[in-house]
Write a protein that holds these residues in place. Structure first.
Motif, PDB file in Angstrom:
ATOM      1  N   SER A  16      -5.159  10.080  -5.612  1.00 33.82           N
ATOM      2  CA  SER A  16      -5.979   9.640  -4.482  1.00 33.82           C
ATOM      3  C   SER A  16      -5.307   9.910  -3.149  1.00 33.82           C
ATOM      4  N   VAL A  17      -4.029  10.306  -3.174  1.00 36.13           N
ATOM      5  CA  VAL A  17      -3.346  10.664  -1.929  1.00 36.13           C
ATOM      6  C   VAL A  17      -3.351  12.177  -1.727  1.00 36.13           C
ATOM      7  N   LEU A  18      -3.177  12.908  -2.827  1.00 34.54           N
ATOM      8  CA  LEU A  18      -2.947  14.342  -2.698  1.00 34.54           C
ATOM      9  C   LEU A  18      -4.107  15.072  -2.019  1.00 34.54           C
ATOM     10  N   LEU A  19      -5.322  14.789  -2.471  1.00 31.46           N
ATOM     11  CA  LEU A  19      -6.475  15.503  -1.914  1.00 31.46           C
ATOM     12  C   LEU A  19      -6.684  15.202  -0.423  1.00 31.46           C
TER      13      LEU A  19
ATOM     14  N   MET B   1       8.888  -5.133  -3.392  1.00 26.30           N
ATOM     15  CA  MET B   1       8.268  -4.741  -4.660  1.00 26.30           C
ATOM     16  C   MET B   1       6.812  -5.170  -4.686  1.00 26.30           C
ATOM     17  N   MET B   2       6.599  -6.441  -4.366  1.00 23.29           N
ATOM     18  CA  MET B   2       5.220  -6.937  -4.436  1.00 23.29           C
ATOM     19  C   MET B   2       4.255  -6.204  -3.500  1.00 23.29           C
ATOM     20  N   PRO B   3       4.608  -6.091  -2.200  1.00 21.46           N
ATOM     21  CA  PRO B   3       3.640  -5.446  -1.310  1.00 21.46           C
ATOM     22  C   PRO B   3       3.358  -4.006  -1.696  1.00 21.46           C
ATOM     23  N   ARG B   4       4.396  -3.314  -2.251  1.00 22.26           N
ATOM     24  CA  ARG B   4       4.169  -1.922  -2.620  1.00 22.26           C
ATOM     25  C   ARG B   4       3.149  -1.814  -3.728  1.00 22.26           C
ATOM     26  N   MET B   5       3.206  -2.755  -4.656  1.00 19.22           N
ATOM     27  CA  MET B   5       2.289  -2.652  -5.784  1.00 19.22           C
ATOM     28  C   MET B   5       0.838  -2.857  -5.328  1.00 19.22           C
ATOM     29  N   THR B   6       0.656  -3.766  -4.379  1.00 19.81           N
ATOM     30  CA  THR B   6      -0.723  -3.972  -3.920  1.00 19.81           C
ATOM     31  C   THR B   6      -1.207  -2.743  -3.171  1.00 19.81           C
ATOM     32  N   ARG B   7      -0.272  -2.120  -2.417  1.00 17.80           N
ATOM     33  CA  ARG B   7      -0.678  -0.982  -1.608  1.00 17.80           C
ATOM     34  C   ARG B   7      -1.112   0.200  -2.480  1.00 17.80           C
ATOM     35  N   VAL B   8      -0.419   0.356  -3.616  1.00 13.42           N
ATOM     36  CA  VAL B   8      -0.657   1.541  -4.436  1.00 13.42           C
ATOM     37  C   VAL B   8      -1.861   1.343  -5.369  1.00 13.42           C
ATOM     38  N   THR B   9      -2.338   0.107  -5.484  1.00  9.75           N
ATOM     39  CA  THR B   9      -3.488  -0.150  -6.350  1.00  9.75           C
ATOM     40  C   THR B   9      -4.587   0.866  -6.071  1.00  9.75           C
ATOM     41  N   PRO B  10      -4.873   1.747  -7.038  1.00 12.47           N
ATOM     42  CA  PRO B  10      -5.733   2.891  -6.753  1.00 12.47           C
ATOM     43  C   PRO B  10      -7.210   2.539  -6.594  1.00 12.47           C
ATOM     44  N   SER B  11      -7.706   1.627  -7.406  1.00  7.08           N
ATOM     45  CA  SER B  11      -9.147   1.402  -7.377  1.00  7.08           C
ATOM     46  C   SER B  11      -9.595   0.841  -6.029  1.00  7.08           C
ATOM     47  N   SER B  13      -8.233   1.659  -3.198  1.00  8.65           N
ATOM     48  CA  SER B  13      -7.949   2.596  -2.122  1.00  8.65           C
ATOM     49  C   SER B  13      -8.420   3.999  -2.475  1.00  8.65           C
ATOM     50  N   PRO B  14      -9.693   4.266  -2.357  1.00  6.82           N
ATOM     51  CA  PRO B  14     -10.196   5.598  -2.722  1.00  6.82           C
ATOM     52  C   PRO B  14      -9.741   6.664  -1.738  1.00  6.82           C
ATOM     53  N   ALA B  15     -10.016   7.900  -2.088  1.00  7.71           N
ATOM     54  CA  ALA B  15      -9.500   9.027  -1.307  1.00  7.71           C
ATOM     55  C   ALA B  15      -9.998   9.021   0.134  1.00  7.71           C
ATOM     56  N   THR B  16     -11.225   8.589   0.347  1.00  6.58           N
ATOM     57  CA  THR B  16     -11.756   8.595   1.713  1.00  6.58           C
ATOM     58  C   THR B  16     -11.005   7.611   2.599  1.00  6.58           C
ATOM     59  N   GLU B  17     -10.670   6.457   2.016  1.00  4.73           N
ATOM     60  CA  GLU B  17      -9.904   5.444   2.759  1.00  4.73           C
ATOM     61  C   GLU B  17      -8.555   6.022   3.168  1.00  4.73           C
ATOM     62  N   MET B  18      -7.910   6.700   2.202  1.00  2.00           N
ATOM     63  CA  MET B  18      -6.619   7.321   2.470  1.00  2.00           C
ATOM     64  C   MET B  18      -6.758   8.396   3.548  1.00  2.00           C
ATOM     65  N   PHE B  19      -7.819   9.200   3.447  1.00  2.00           N
ATOM     66  CA  PHE B  19      -8.041  10.273   4.422  1.00  2.00           C
ATOM     67  C   PHE B  19      -8.173   9.688   5.833  1.00  2.00           C
ATOM     68  N   SER B  20      -8.949   8.619   5.962  1.00  2.00           N
ATOM     69  CA  SER B  20      -9.144   8.067   7.311  1.00  2.00           C
ATOM     70  C   SER B  20      -7.862   7.432   7.837  1.00  2.00           C
ATOM     71  N   ARG B  21      -7.030   6.889   6.923  1.00  2.00           N
ATOM     72  CA  ARG B  21      -5.740   6.336   7.374  1.00  2.00           C
ATOM     73  C   ARG B  21      -4.830   7.445   7.894  1.00  2.00           C
ATOM     74  N   GLY B 242      -1.498  -3.175   7.399  1.00  2.00           N
ATOM     75  CA  GLY B 242      -2.663  -3.890   7.889  1.00  2.00           C
ATOM     76  C   GLY B 242      -3.950  -3.483   7.188  1.00  2.00           C
ATOM     77  N   ALA B 243      -3.847  -2.469   6.310  1.00  2.00           N
ATOM     78  CA  ALA B 243      -5.074  -1.970   5.694  1.00  2.00           C
ATOM     79  C   ALA B 243      -5.714  -3.064   4.852  1.00  2.00           C
ATOM     80  N   PRO B 244      -6.913  -3.469   5.183  1.00  2.00           N
ATOM     81  CA  PRO B 244      -7.583  -4.462   4.370  1.00  2.00           C
ATOM     82  C   PRO B 244      -7.997  -3.819   3.052  1.00  2.00           C
ATOM     83  N   VAL B 245      -8.018  -4.619   2.000  1.00  2.00           N
ATOM     84  CA  VAL B 245      -8.461  -4.083   0.721  1.00  2.00           C
ATOM     85  C   VAL B 245      -9.935  -3.707   0.876  1.00  2.00           C
ATOM     86  N   PRO B 246     -10.265  -2.415   0.746  1.00  2.00           N
ATOM     87  CA  PRO B 246     -11.642  -2.011   1.010  1.00  2.00           C
ATOM     88  C   PRO B 246     -12.600  -2.574  -0.037  1.00  2.00           C
TER      89      PRO B 246
END
Lengths: 59, 249
Positions: A16-19, B1-11, B13-21, B242-246
């Motif tokens: 989800s980051v790569l693309l 450790m804890m904050p990283r795990m929440t941040r990486v939670t994939p479901s 944070s979809p690709a569009t959210e990542m793109f806009s960030r 600061g990214a809210p869980v979408p």
């Protein structure tokens, strides 16, 4: 169990980051290519001073 | 450790959210650093460029019959020309910002933490990649210097930037001597091949002006790039925290 969940999530995270990263990188390169390297005359004249100042090959 | 795990939670944070960030951080950092770069250029670089253009256009002649004063009237402030330069410099740095933050995002998935302090190093690496390494073969040119064909120079310039960037990536994130060895080769190869050089030094611009221009161009680049790295790292970290869980809409 925990290890397996973490591997799956980080693999999905990488996907989800790569693309989006590739897309943003390409747009960024496009901006630099247009403002810095395209030799079309109008573009060259408008961007002339910037190209010299940031060290792109200009003319 | 804890904050990283929440941040990486994939479901969440979809690709569009990542793109806009990435785009938000990259564009804001790039536009801000680009604006500062443009102002520094207007103040420190543009007068040298305008001065050189007097020689390029033939209004002044270096080593002509009479001695030319080093202090010339460079004319009034040209608004439309200079505003175009501000716009294009901001575009260039917005491009740098997008590329920088995109790479930051990729390393973060692999466990690297990006902060403002780390951003400074990213900015320095960007400066070396996009300005210092190409300048080692093709010094920033003032208008009117002799140079080889522009297409050939553009290809060498781009190739050098790509090779240097890849090399720095391998030095930082590569493991083992295979990666580091490849990095050394990538850094040196463009300069062993050599940048395209002109057949003769027929430029009409005094070397004093050309040298001053190159120094100032690189200096402004170093300032703007470190600022770009700092801002990119800071904004990226801030966006990530600061990214809210979408929520699914």
């Amino acid at each position: 169990m925990t290890a397996k969940t973490m591997t799956t999530s980080s693999a999905a995270g990488a996907r989800s980051v790569l693309l989006p990263a590739i897309a943003a990188f390409a747009i960024g390169f496009g901006l630099i290519f247009v403002s810095g390297l395209v030799q079309a005359e109008t573009l060259h004249d408008a961007a002339h001073d910037t190209r010299h100042a940031v060290g792109f090959p200009c003319h | 450790m804890m904050p990283r795990m929440t941040r990486v939670t994939p479901s969440a944070s979809p690709a569009t959210e990542m793109f806009s960030r990435i785009v938000t951080s990259g564009l804001i950092a790039g536009a801000a650093a680009g604006l500062i770069a443009a102002l520094l250029q207007l103040w420190f670089v543009q007068p040298v460029l305008l001065h050189a253009e007097l020689y390029e256009s033939g209004q002044l002649t270096h080593f002509g019959a009479e001695t030319v004063s080093a202090h010339q009237n460079l004319g009034p402030f040209e608004w439309s020309r200079n505003m175009l330069s501000v716009l294009f410099t901001m575009m260039v740095y917005a491009g740098y910002g997008l590329m920088l933050v995109a790479l930051m995002a990729v390393t973060e998935v692999q466990g690297n933490t990006v902060s403002a302090r780390q951003g400074l190093l990213w900015g320095l690496a960007g400066f070396v990649t996009m300005q210092l390494a190409p300048a080692f073969g093709l010094a920033p040119e003032v208008p009117g210097v002799a140079a080889a064909d522009v297409q050939l120079r553009a290809i060498w310039w781009l190739g050098t930037a790509v090779a240097t960037g890849l090399a720095l990536w391998l030095i930082v994130f590569g493991k083992g001597w295979a990666a580091w060895g490849a990095a050394i080769i990538l850094i040196i190869a463009p300069h062993l091949i050599g940048a395209p050089q002109p057949d003769s030094y027929a430029g009409p611009v005094p070397p004093e002006l050309a040298a001053e221009f190159a120094g100032r161009s690189l200096g402004v680049g170093a300032m703007a790039w470190t600022l770009l790295g700092l801002l990119s790292g800071w904004l990226w970290q801030r966006e990530a925290q600061g990214a809210p869980v979408p929520q699914a809409a």
